[in-house]
Design an enzyme around this catalytic site. Structure first.
Site, mmCIF file in Angstrom:
data_model
loop_
_atom_site.group_PDB
_atom_site.id
_atom_site.type_symbol
_atom_site.label_atom_id
_atom_site.label_comp_id
_atom_site.label_asym_id
_atom_site.label_seq_id
_atom_site.Cartn_x
_atom_site.Cartn_y
_atom_site.Cartn_z
ATOM 1 N N CYS A 68 0.776 -1.246 0.000
ATOM 2 C CA CYS A 68 0.000 0.000 0.000
ATOM 3 C C CYS A 68 0.809 1.299 0.000
ATOM 4 C CB CYS A 68 -0.935 0.002 1.195
ATOM 5 S SG CYS A 68 -1.989 -1.444 1.319
ATOM 6 N N LYS B 282 -8.923 5.523 -1.312
ATOM 7 C CA LYS B 282 -7.923 5.246 -0.284
ATOM 8 C C LYS B 282 -6.712 6.163 -0.407
ATOM 9 C CE LYS B 282 -4.899 1.500 1.309
ATOM 10 N NZ LYS B 282 -4.641 0.043 1.274
ATOM 11 N N HIS C 79 -3.816 6.622 2.531
ATOM 12 C CA HIS C 79 -2.755 5.819 3.155
ATOM 13 C C HIS C 79 -1.355 6.415 2.981
ATOM 14 C CE1 HIS C 79 -1.744 1.399 4.452
ATOM 15 N NE2 HIS C 79 -1.690 2.266 5.444
ATOM 16 N N HIS D 99 -8.831 -5.865 -1.339
ATOM 17 C CA HIS D 99 -8.029 -5.797 -0.126
ATOM 18 C C HIS D 99 -8.844 -6.438 0.992
ATOM 19 C CE1 HIS D 99 -5.907 -3.981 3.305
ATOM 20 N NE2 HIS D 99 -4.960 -3.572 2.481
#
Length: 214
Positions: A3, A57, A59, A147
């Protein structure tokens, strides 16, 4: 590549080892992120006249607001800041991780994230065409799929009833749900691309997905 390292390379244009994020993914509570001295892809495009937006996302840092998308070159953001969460409740470790710009997005429980993010991406493109079409658009969509945890709508599992392993069956359903979401997003983006071509401007939609092997 997992990630955080892959996203840091994509957003900064540098190897993950050059920004200090090559080792692993970020955990909640870590006071670390993509160093602020590095401009993101969105910063560079914004400086060159693009309208920049993000869905999905992140991250790349979440311990302070200046590490989050709307402070890293994106005009708007809808998504989750951490690494993984429930696809329906949008919670991680019992806490909601779903943000709209800098506010908690609290009214989306029960919405499967692939479908939710697609709808939000379509909203961005529609609003751009209706109100800001003379300006080029950059839209970064980073899907949660595929995921952990393994979750998808039941109708997608039914398509793979011949797969006996329940985890593999769910994962296959997740892949198809993702395919449908990307298809819906690209089909709905046609007015944006057509208008962009007509007025000699530019539009760019970048979709980022996960690939996991089970």
């Amino acid at each position: 590549m997992i990630c955080t390292p892959s996203r840091s390379a994509l957003m900064s244009g540098r190897y993950a080892s050059h920004v200090g994020l090559q080792h692993s993914f970020l955990n909640y509570g870590q006071d670390i992120g993509l160093p602020l001295k590095f401009k993101t892809m969105a910063n560079h495009l914004q400086e060159n006249g693009y309208s920049t937006h993000m869905v999905g996302k992140w991250h790349l840092g979440f311990s302070a607001w200046n590490q989050t998308p709307v402070f890293r070159g994106f005009e708007s953001y809808f998504g989750y800041l951490g690494g993984g969460e429930d696809y329906y409740t949008h919670k991680a470790s019992g806490y909601l991780d779903l943000t709209e710009n800098t506010s908690p997005a609290t009214n989306y429980t029960g919405n499967y994230s692939a479908e939710l993010f697609t709808n939000k991406a379509i909203d961005v493109m529609t609003k751009h065409v209706e109100g800001n079409a003379s300006k080029p658009l950059f839209l970064y969509v980073a899907f949660q799929s595929i995921h952990s945890p393994l979750q998808c709508p039941e109708e997608y599992k039914t398509n793979y009833s011949w797969i006996t392993n329940p985890n593999r069956r769910t994962m296959a359903g997740m892949a198809t749900a993702l395919d449908d979401s990307v298809r819906n997003e690209t089909e709905q983006s046609t007015p944006c691309w057509s208008l962009a071509s007509h007025i000699h401007t530019r539009a760019c939609a970048l979709t980022h997905t996960h690939t996991h092997t089970l």
